[in-house]
Scaffold this active site. Sequence first.
Site, mmCIF file in Angstrom:
data_model
loop_
_atom_site.group_PDB
_atom_site.id
_atom_site.type_symbol
_atom_site.label_atom_id
_atom_site.label_comp_id
_atom_site.label_asym_id
_atom_site.label_seq_id
_atom_site.Cartn_x
_atom_site.Cartn_y
_atom_site.Cartn_z
ATOM 1 C CG ASP A 68 -76.956 22.660 -6.142
ATOM 2 O OD1 ASP A 68 -77.753 21.696 -6.132
ATOM 3 O OD2 ASP A 68 -77.202 23.745 -6.695
HETATM 4 C C1 BGC Z 1 -80.403 22.868 -7.717
HETATM 5 C C2 BGC Z 1 -80.727 22.933 -6.232
HETATM 6 C C3 BGC Z 1 -81.642 21.810 -5.872
HETATM 7 C C4 BGC Z 1 -80.995 20.492 -6.247
HETATM 8 C C5 BGC Z 1 -81.825 19.276 -5.893
HETATM 9 C C6 BGC Z 1 -79.943 21.490 -8.144
HETATM 10 O O1 BGC Z 1 -79.910 21.385 -9.527
HETATM 11 O O2 BGC Z 1 -79.426 23.824 -8.033
HETATM 12 O O3 BGC Z 1 -81.311 24.173 -5.924
HETATM 13 O O4 BGC Z 1 -81.958 21.853 -4.513
HETATM 14 O O5 BGC Z 1 -80.786 20.484 -7.656
HETATM 15 O O6 BGC Z 1 -82.909 19.136 -6.719
#
Ligand code: BGC
Length: 769
Positions: free
Chosen positions: A271
Site C-alpha cells: 500500500d
Molecule cells: C490506500 C489504498 C489506495 C492507495 C493508492 C492508500 O492510501 O490505503 O487503498 O489504493 O492509497 O491511492
Amino acid sequence: MNINPKQPTHPSTPPHLGKHSLKDVIQALTSEEKINLVLGTGMAVDALPDDLQGPVVGDVDGRVPGAAGTTVAIPRLSIPALVMADGPAGVRIHPQRDNEPDKTYHCTRFPIASLLASSWDVDLLERVGRAMGNEAREYGIDILLTPALNIHRHPLGGRNFEYYAEDPLLSGQLAAAMVNGVQSQGVGASIKHFVANNHEWNRYSINVKVDQRALREIYLKGFEIAVKASQPWTVMTSYNKLNGTYTSERRDLLTEILRDQWGFTGLVMTDWFGGDDAIAQMNAGNDLLMPGSQKQQQVLQRALVNDELDASTLDTNIENLLRVIQQTPVFKAYQYSDNPDLKTHAAIARTAATEGMVLLHNRAATLPLSPKLTIALFGNSAYQTVAGGSGSGDVNAAYTVSLQQGLAAAGYTSHRALGDDYATFIADQMTELPPQALFRPPPTIAERSVSPQQIETVATQVDMATISIGRYSGEFADRNAENDFYLSGTEKQLIEQVASTFHSRQKKVVVILNVGGVIDTASWRDQVDAILLAWQPGQEAGHAMADLLSGRVNPSGKLTTTFAMTLDDYPSSQNFPGDVLEQTLSKQALLQQSQDDNMKQLFNVEAAEVSYEDSIWVGYRAFSTRKLHTAYPFGFGLSYTTFQYDELQLSDKQFEKELEVKVTITNTGAVAGKEVVQLYITAPQGNLIKPTLELKGFAKTECLAPGASQILRFTLGESDLVSFDPDTDHWVCTPGTYCIHIGASSEDIRLSNNVEKTEETYLPLEEFR
Ligand code: BGC
C-alpha cells in the site's frame, strides 16, 4: 556484488518483453533498472517530506493525471509503464486536465462496497466490476486498485464503507466476482489490504495481534477465497504490522501462504508508503513498493552492493511484475478512447444501488409510497445526498442525484418552502466551511435544527415526511461514537419532533439512512414508521432511493454487518482502536519532516498496538453464540412481499466428501420480489469451540412473481466444515452431528436438518480449497 549502472549484463542487441524469455529480459536489465522497476515512480505531492517524494526516476508519468501510481518504463527492452488507479467505488482520476478546458474525464461513481455486498448478488458484483474495468481500460488504466475486502471488525472502522462484510465467506465470494468482472476487461484488479487492516487509527505503524485461528478463519479466509476463485493479477499488502512484523515484510504471509499454499501467481505490491524496510519487503515477496521513494531507491542500491539483498530475489520480484505487465492494455498497445460509455454505466450504478439498499423497518406497510404524494424532506442529506466516502475510495463523478431530485423525477412533490430553507442554510454554511484538505473528507455541515413551529406548519401542508440522516467517513480516520454512530442531539430532536407532529395528524414518517456504516437505530427506531438503509449509493443515489420508496423496485438487500443495540455489544469494542506504546519509530521521524500540518496529521504515526481479543467472535458469530439481542441481525432485510421456505433436502444423511442441499423458495405475497437465502451450519463442539452459526453458502432468487417458486441448490465440501487448529497447524473437521440451517437472516432460521460426520479429518494447508 559489483553494480555498475551503466553496464547492462546482456550483450549486443537487447531482448524485448513479449518476444524473448523473461529470463533474457531480466538478464538484460542493469542493476539500476532492476531497482527502479521494483519501485513506483513516486508521488508528486509538495507537502510530503523530501525522502518520500517522487520522482524516483525520470518524471512521474503523466499519462493519466490523478491516477494513484505508475511504474517505470524501460523502452529499450519494451517494458512499458503501468498506470494504477483506485477503486473501489469507481475509477479515481482527475476530472479535468491542464490545457483541455472543454473536455472532462469523469468516472462513474458506483455505490460503496458495503451497499454492493448487501445485494448478496455475485452476478451483480461481476457486472459492476465489468463496468468499472471497462472504464479503467478506456481511460488508460492497467490496474484498478479494487476490491477492498477487509473484515468489518468494528462499526467505527473509518473505511468499512469500502469493505464488504463482517463475514469472510461473503467478502471472499463477492470480491472474487468483482475481480472476475474487472479482469474480464483486460485490466488487472488488486485485492487489498492484505491483511488485518480493520481500522485507520495509526494505520502506518499499528501492530495488530491476532491469534492463528482468527487469522485463518476470519481475516485471511476472504483473501484465500478470492485468490483461489479469481486469480487477481495483484495483491496489495496492508499498512499494519501483523503479530510484530509489517505484513509487507512477512515472507510467511506473502510467499508461504499466498503463493505456496493458495497458488497465487501474480504481483504483490505495498500500500502507498507501507512498511519500513525495503530489503525485508523484497525478501518477503512484496515485489513492488508503491508509490516508490528516493529513500527506498538508495536503500536497495546499497543493499545490492553490500550483498544484503540477493540478486536472485530481486529477479524473482521483477519476474512477477513482468508477467503482469505482459497482460496489460499498455503492453498490448490498446488504443483507449478516453470516452467510456458513462450513460450505460450510470444505469448499472442505479440498478446496483437498488439491489443493495436494505429496508430495515416498515410498520403497517408504510412503504411503498402511493404515487404523487407531497412530502416534507427533512435533513441536510435529502438535498446534499452523500454518494460515497472520501480518500482513495472517492470518485470524481459528474453529478450526484439528491433524494429531492430523485423523488421529483419519480413524480413526488417535495415541500418547496422547506426545501428552500434547507438550500439557503446549506449555501450559507458552505461559505463558512474551511476548504477540503488534501485526502480529507469534505468538511460537513451539522444538521440544521428546524423549529417546532415550522414542523407544525409543514405538517399541515404535506402528506408525509422523510428524515434523511447523512454520514461521511473516509480514509485516514475512524468514526466517532458520539455524533456519528450515535445520532447528534439535533438529529434526535428532529426525529422526535417530526414524528410526534406528523403522527398527531396521522401522517407517516420515513427515515432514510444515507450512511457508510453501521449507526445506532435501537434508540429511536420505534418513533418512526419505516427505515430505509440507503447506504452511500453512488451518483444515482436519489433515483435509486426513489425506486425503492415508490415500489418501482422491491427491496431485496440484506445486512452483511450486524446492527447491534449498542456500540459496546460488539466484542471488538473491548479492543478498539488500540493503545499507544512508548517507542520511537524510524517512520515517525521521517514523516514528521513534512512542513505541512495536515500532512503530519494524516501520516501521524505513533507506535501502537491492538490485540484482537475478540478472536473469531466477530459479528454474528458472537451475537448468535452469546444470544445477544441485536437491533437488526446479520442477513436481515425486509421486502414488500413475503417468502416461504420449504422442502429442505440433503443429498445424504452421512457427510462423505460433499453434500448437496436443496430448498424451495416461494413468493407468497402480492408483488414480485427477490429473496436472499442463507445457509449456516452449527458444527459439533470438539477441542475447538464452535460458533452457533457460520455462513457457508448464500444465494439470491430470481425476481419471483407472486406465487412463483424457485429451487436453490448449495454444495458443501469438507472444507466448509473445518476449523483451524493452531496446535496442529491444520484445518480439522470434527466428527459428530452438523446442523444445516437455511435462514432468511441469522436470527430467522426457517429450516434445519442434520448430517453426520463419522470421522475426524485433517486437511493439510495446501489442499484447503
Ligand atoms: C490506500 C489504498 C489506495 C492507495 C493508492 C492508500 O492510501 O490505503 O487503498 O489504493 O492509497 O491511492
